[in-house]
Scaffold this motif. Sequence first.
Motif, PDB file in Angstrom:
ATOM      1  N   GLU A  25      22.580  18.307 -47.404  1.00 19.64           N
ATOM      2  CA  GLU A  25      21.551  17.382 -47.837  1.00 19.64           C
ATOM      3  C   GLU A  25      21.320  16.373 -46.722  1.00 19.64           C
ATOM      4  O   GLU A  25      22.262  15.741 -46.245  1.00 19.64           O
ATOM      5  N   ILE A  26      20.084  16.270 -46.290  1.00 20.13           N
ATOM      6  CA  ILE A  26      19.721  15.295 -45.261  1.00 20.13           C
ATOM      7  C   ILE A  26      18.390  14.653 -45.642  1.00 20.13           C
ATOM      8  O   ILE A  26      17.620  15.216 -46.412  1.00 20.13           O
ATOM      9  N   THR A  27      18.139  13.492 -45.096  1.00 26.55           N
ATOM     10  CA  THR A  27      16.853  12.822 -45.282  1.00 26.55           C
ATOM     11  C   THR A  27      16.125  12.901 -43.950  1.00 26.55           C
ATOM     12  O   THR A  27      16.676  12.515 -42.911  1.00 26.55           O
ATOM     13  N   VAL A  28      14.932  13.432 -43.976  1.00 21.83           N
ATOM     14  CA  VAL A  28      14.146  13.560 -42.754  1.00 21.83           C
ATOM     15  C   VAL A  28      12.894  12.692 -42.877  1.00 21.83           C
ATOM     16  O   VAL A  28      12.340  12.551 -43.962  1.00 21.83           O
ATOM     17  N   PRO A  29      12.465  12.117 -41.770  1.00 19.08           N
ATOM     18  CA  PRO A  29      11.284  11.243 -41.814  1.00 19.08           C
ATOM     19  C   PRO A  29       9.981  12.049 -41.791  1.00 19.08           C
ATOM     20  O   PRO A  29       9.150  11.888 -40.893  1.00 19.08           O
ATOM     21  N   ARG A  30       9.825  12.950 -42.744  1.00 18.14           N
ATOM     22  CA  ARG A  30       8.639  13.808 -42.851  1.00 18.14           C
ATOM     23  C   ARG A  30       8.213  13.880 -44.299  1.00 18.14           C
ATOM     24  O   ARG A  30       9.029  13.741 -45.204  1.00 18.14           O
ATOM     25  N   ALA A  35       8.267  18.985 -43.809  1.00 19.19           N
ATOM     26  CA  ALA A  35       9.687  19.332 -43.772  1.00 19.19           C
ATOM     27  C   ALA A  35       9.885  20.792 -44.163  1.00 19.19           C
ATOM     28  O   ALA A  35      10.661  21.511 -43.524  1.00 19.19           O
ATOM     29  N   ALA A  38       8.922  22.954 -41.248  1.00 17.53           N
ATOM     30  CA  ALA A  38       9.908  22.857 -40.163  1.00 17.53           C
ATOM     31  C   ALA A  38      11.162  23.661 -40.471  1.00 17.53           C
ATOM     32  O   ALA A  38      11.684  24.364 -39.605  1.00 17.53           O
ATOM     33  N   PHE A  39      11.650  23.580 -41.699  1.00 14.38           N
ATOM     34  CA  PHE A  39      12.892  24.278 -42.041  1.00 14.38           C
ATOM     35  C   PHE A  39      12.694  25.773 -42.243  1.00 14.38           C
ATOM     36  O   PHE A  39      13.611  26.555 -42.006  1.00 14.38           O
ATOM     37  N   TRP A  46      18.167  26.542 -36.633  1.00 15.52           N
ATOM     38  CA  TRP A  46      19.207  25.724 -37.252  1.00 15.52           C
ATOM     39  C   TRP A  46      20.207  26.499 -38.106  1.00 15.52           C
ATOM     40  O   TRP A  46      21.270  25.980 -38.420  1.00 15.52           O
TER      41      TRP A  46
END
Length: 81
Positions: A25-30, A35, A38-39, A46
């Motif tokens: 779990e991460i917080t991305v500035p998108r 997001a 990107a993933f 990744w």
Amino acid sequence: MTDESFTTDGADMADMALLDPVTVEITVPRDPEAAFIAFTENFNEWWPRASHTISREECTGIKMHPGLGGEIIETARGRAP
């Protein structure tokens, strides 16, 4: 080829230990749409291929087809796509 007949290094898939699920779990500035793109589109960049693929070190690429019912396709040295 069926799932039942697939082998890797001589072992039946039914005899292989399942990999533990990857939970991060991460917080991305998108925003969520950026997001997701990107993933999914950069999955190969990744994903931990050496530890979480069938072919391990022989894995040359991994791709996620985004969307409902999408597949994850793994390619490896010495194996046809």
